[in-house]
Design an enzyme around this catalytic site. Sequence first.
Site, short mmCIF file in Angstrom:
data_model
loop_
_atom_site.label_atom_id
_atom_site.label_comp_id
_atom_site.label_asym_id
_atom_site.label_seq_id
_atom_site.Cartn_x
_atom_site.Cartn_y
_atom_site.Cartn_z
N ASP A 18 -13.58 -17.12 5.00
CA ASP A 18 -14.27 -16.98 6.30
C ASP A 18 -14.27 -18.28 7.09
OD1 ASP A 18 -16.78 -14.98 4.61
OD2 ASP A 18 -14.88 -14.39 5.53
N HIS A 53 -15.58 -10.67 10.51
CA HIS A 53 -16.72 -11.09 9.70
C HIS A 53 -17.98 -10.89 10.53
CE1 HIS A 53 -18.92 -13.33 6.63
NE2 HIS A 53 -19.49 -14.01 7.61
N ASN A 81 -9.16 -11.26 9.97
CA ASN A 81 -10.32 -10.65 9.33
C ASN A 81 -11.46 -10.58 10.34
OD1 ASN A 81 -12.02 -9.67 7.16
ND2 ASN A 81 -12.97 -11.70 7.11
N SER A 85 -17.23 -12.20 14.25
CA SER A 85 -16.10 -13.09 14.52
C SER A 85 -14.81 -12.49 13.98
CB SER A 85 -16.32 -14.45 13.84
OG SER A 85 -17.57 -15.01 14.20
C1 GRF Z 1 -18.77 -4.28 8.47
O1 GRF Z 1 -20.08 -4.78 8.39
C2 GRF Z 1 -17.82 -5.41 8.79
O2 GRF Z 1 -18.48 -6.45 9.47
C3 GRF Z 1 -17.38 -5.90 7.46
O3 GRF Z 1 -17.31 -4.74 6.64
C4 GRF Z 1 -18.34 -3.83 7.06
C5 GRF Z 1 -17.85 -2.41 7.00
O4 GRF Z 1 -16.83 -2.27 7.93
N1 GRF Z 1 -16.12 -6.59 7.58
P1 GRF Z 1 -16.01 -0.87 8.09
O5 GRF Z 1 -16.97 0.17 8.63
O6 GRF Z 1 -15.51 -0.47 6.72
O7 GRF Z 1 -14.93 -1.22 9.05
#
Ligand code: GRF
Length: 196
Positions: free
Chosen positions: A145, A109, A107, A136
């Site tokens: 997380d 984060h 994942n 991360s």
């Molecule tokens: C991002 O802020 C990421 O950190 C979190 O989800 C948000 C959207 O990510 N995991 P994405 O544009 O859908 O990949």
Amino acid sequence: MKRVAVLISGGGSNMLRLLESMEGDHPARAVLVASNDPAAAGLAKAAAKGIPTAAVDHRPFGRDREGFEAALLRPILAAEPDIICLAGFMRVLTPGFVRRFEGRMLNIHPSLLPKYPGLHTHARALAAGDSEAGCSVHEVTADLDAGPILGQARVPVLEGDSEETLAARVLAMEHRLYPAVLRRYAQGDRTPLMLP
Ligand code: GRF
């Protein structure tokens, strides 16, 4: 060649970078992009790249997390992934789902874990007056997380930063970090990657 399934909930900008990174000479390839939201914009981006997609709307399941996950598992298991990448996937997974993929589910984060697990990470970093923030990549375990860190990327918090400006700076690093970590992880290398 490792088979990778990517789970998304929205725009899928991280998913797209992961797919793009696997197009060339790479130890893994994308075999599925799945979402808990049939309207997730990332699904069309994946389909445009010829990657099979699946969507299971979590809303009809209400509080029945197991029921939703059982439905989501069908296309995932059919794709026979070796690795699962959560990328902007906004559903908390049950311990049962996590156990099934423990040791092969990642994942990303948007904080320097262990700081700020959970939501609103940028607002919390700004409120704390942190001088730096970041993102991360970690292995997913039953504790939200909190799994082993596989990579981190740091960015400065600048004077006058808003949640939006900081989120944009972190997101740009996410797009670099996640593909770099996945490439190593697909080759069995779990040494944490620190950027810059
Ligand atoms: C991002 O802020 C990421 O950190 C979190 O989800 C948000 C959207 O990510 N995991 P994405 O544009 O859908 O990949």
